[in-house]
Design a protein around this motif. Structure first.
Motif, PDB file in Angstrom:
ATOM      1  N   MET A   1      17.482  15.832  46.981  1.00 52.58           N
ATOM      2  CA  MET A   1      18.970  15.731  48.347  1.00 52.58           C
ATOM      3  C   MET A   1      19.751  15.240  46.781  1.00 52.58           C
ATOM      4  SD  MET A   1      19.927  11.389  50.790  1.00 52.58           S
ATOM      5  CE  MET A   1      18.606  12.537  51.468  1.00 52.58           C
ATOM      6  N   LYS A   2      20.972  15.651  47.064  1.00 48.51           N
ATOM      7  CA  LYS A   2      22.538  15.416  46.480  1.00 48.51           C
ATOM      8  C   LYS A   2      22.683  14.183  46.581  1.00 48.51           C
ATOM      9  CE  LYS A   2      23.280  20.327  46.524  1.00 48.51           C
ATOM     10  NZ  LYS A   2      24.759  21.458  46.698  1.00 48.51           N
ATOM     11  N   GLU A   3      23.177  13.649  44.800  1.00 44.89           N
ATOM     12  CA  GLU A   3      24.258  12.203  44.388  1.00 44.89           C
ATOM     13  C   GLU A   3      24.901  12.510  45.532  1.00 44.89           C
ATOM     14  OE1 GLU A   3      23.713   9.566  42.874  1.00 44.89           O
ATOM     15  OE2 GLU A   3      21.520   9.663  42.765  1.00 44.89           O
ATOM     16  N   LEU A   4      25.561  11.433  44.952  1.00 45.90           N
ATOM     17  CA  LEU A   4      27.602  11.181  45.787  1.00 45.90           C
ATOM     18  C   LEU A   4      27.887  10.788  44.383  1.00 45.90           C
ATOM     19  CD1 LEU A   4      27.186  10.148  49.452  1.00 45.90           C
ATOM     20  CD2 LEU A   4      27.333  11.893  49.015  1.00 45.90           C
ATOM     21  N   THR A   5      29.356  11.318  45.014  1.00 48.01           N
ATOM     22  CA  THR A   5      30.051  10.544  43.846  1.00 48.01           C
ATOM     23  C   THR A   5      30.651   9.517  44.458  1.00 48.01           C
ATOM     24  OG1 THR A   5      32.394  11.998  44.742  1.00 48.01           O
ATOM     25  CG2 THR A   5      30.913  12.977  43.047  1.00 48.01           C
ATOM     26  N   LYS A   6      31.200   8.599  43.566  1.00 38.42           N
ATOM     27  CA  LYS A   6      32.296   7.050  44.491  1.00 38.42           C
ATOM     28  C   LYS A   6      32.729   7.451  45.754  1.00 38.42           C
ATOM     29  CE  LYS A   6      34.368   3.120  42.646  1.00 38.42           C
ATOM     30  NZ  LYS A   6      34.573   2.223  41.887  1.00 38.42           N
ATOM     31  N   ALA A   7      33.570   8.721  44.720  1.00 32.84           N
ATOM     32  CA  ALA A   7      34.648   8.488  46.152  1.00 32.84           C
ATOM     33  C   ALA A   7      34.156   8.900  47.569  1.00 32.84           C
ATOM     34  CB  ALA A   7      35.435  10.171  45.800  1.00 32.84           C
ATOM     35  N   GLU A   8      32.752   9.892  47.536  1.00 37.86           N
ATOM     36  CA  GLU A   8      32.258  10.513  48.694  1.00 37.86           C
ATOM     37  C   GLU A   8      31.211   9.348  49.039  1.00 37.86           C
ATOM     38  OE1 GLU A   8      31.205  15.402  46.036  1.00 37.86           O
ATOM     39  OE2 GLU A   8      29.972  13.171  46.360  1.00 37.86           O
ATOM     40  N   GLU A   9      30.789   8.293  48.287  1.00 31.92           N
ATOM     41  CA  GLU A   9      30.182   7.594  48.863  1.00 31.92           C
ATOM     42  C   GLU A   9      30.726   6.811  49.905  1.00 31.92           C
ATOM     43  OE1 GLU A   9      27.068   4.573  47.041  1.00 31.92           O
ATOM     44  OE2 GLU A   9      26.896   5.888  45.841  1.00 31.92           O
ATOM     45  N   GLN A  10      32.782   6.040  49.076  1.00 37.18           N
ATOM     46  CA  GLN A  10      33.398   5.655  49.797  1.00 37.18           C
ATOM     47  C   GLN A  10      33.549   5.952  51.220  1.00 37.18           C
ATOM     48  OE1 GLN A  10      36.725   4.782  47.227  1.00 37.18           O
ATOM     49  NE2 GLN A  10      37.342   3.062  48.139  1.00 37.18           N
ATOM     50  N   VAL A  11      33.782   7.592  51.214  1.00 32.77           N
ATOM     51  CA  VAL A  11      33.759   8.531  52.515  1.00 32.77           C
ATOM     52  C   VAL A  11      32.432   7.815  53.296  1.00 32.77           C
ATOM     53  CG1 VAL A  11      35.010  10.314  53.299  1.00 32.77           C
ATOM     54  CG2 VAL A  11      35.867   9.473  51.661  1.00 32.77           C
ATOM     55  N   MET A  12      31.381   8.646  52.566  1.00 31.75           N
ATOM     56  CA  MET A  12      30.292   8.608  53.341  1.00 31.75           C
ATOM     57  C   MET A  12      30.240   6.993  54.292  1.00 31.75           C
ATOM     58  SD  MET A  12      28.489  10.709  54.146  1.00 31.75           S
ATOM     59  CE  MET A  12      27.321  10.733  55.783  1.00 31.75           C
TER      60      MET A  12
END
Length: 123
Positions: A1-12
């Motif tokens: 599984m790929k890591e999410l960036t901080k911005a991606e995690e916020q949107v996710m």
């Protein structure tokens, strides 16, 4: 599984909460000041490329829906935390949180009970 960036995690987090959304509805969930439409759209498309969300055309816009459940990503991140910072030892991690975050005996016992239930589910 790929890591999410901080911005991606916020949107996710928003996509996980809403189950499916378009960019405008996702933006409405952000506190002020709200991010730009193009910023959120770019992050949503990155999440599609990483396989975290589905993108479905709906009229002139797109609807994004959860592809990887929050529980799956949480488990991945928790496992990485234990592996990378506690040499793969859950007991070391529990000891760290008990000492530095002042977990109570009751909270530690709850963690043990949860772990026992999960292990029994797997059997």
């Amino acid at each position: 599984m790929k890591e999410l960036t901080k911005a991606e995690e916020q949107v996710m987090q928003i996509v996980w909460d809403l189950k499916e959304t378009n960019v405008r509805d996702a933006i409405a969930c952000f506190p002020d000041p709200k991010p730009a439409y193009t910023t959120v759209a770019t992050v949503m498309n990155a999440l599609v490329k990483k396989g975290f969300v589905n993108k479905i055309a709906q009229g002139k816009s797109h609807v994004f829906s959860v592809k990887i459940p929050k529980e799956d990503y949480s488990g991945y991140k928790a496992g990485a935390l234990v592996t990378n910072y506690f040499n793969g030892s859950f007991s070391r991690m529990a000891s760290f949180f008990a000492k530095d975050n002042k977990l109570s005996i009751q909270e530690l016992e709850e963690m043990i009970e949860i772990a026992k239930r999960e292990i029994n589910k797997e059997k």
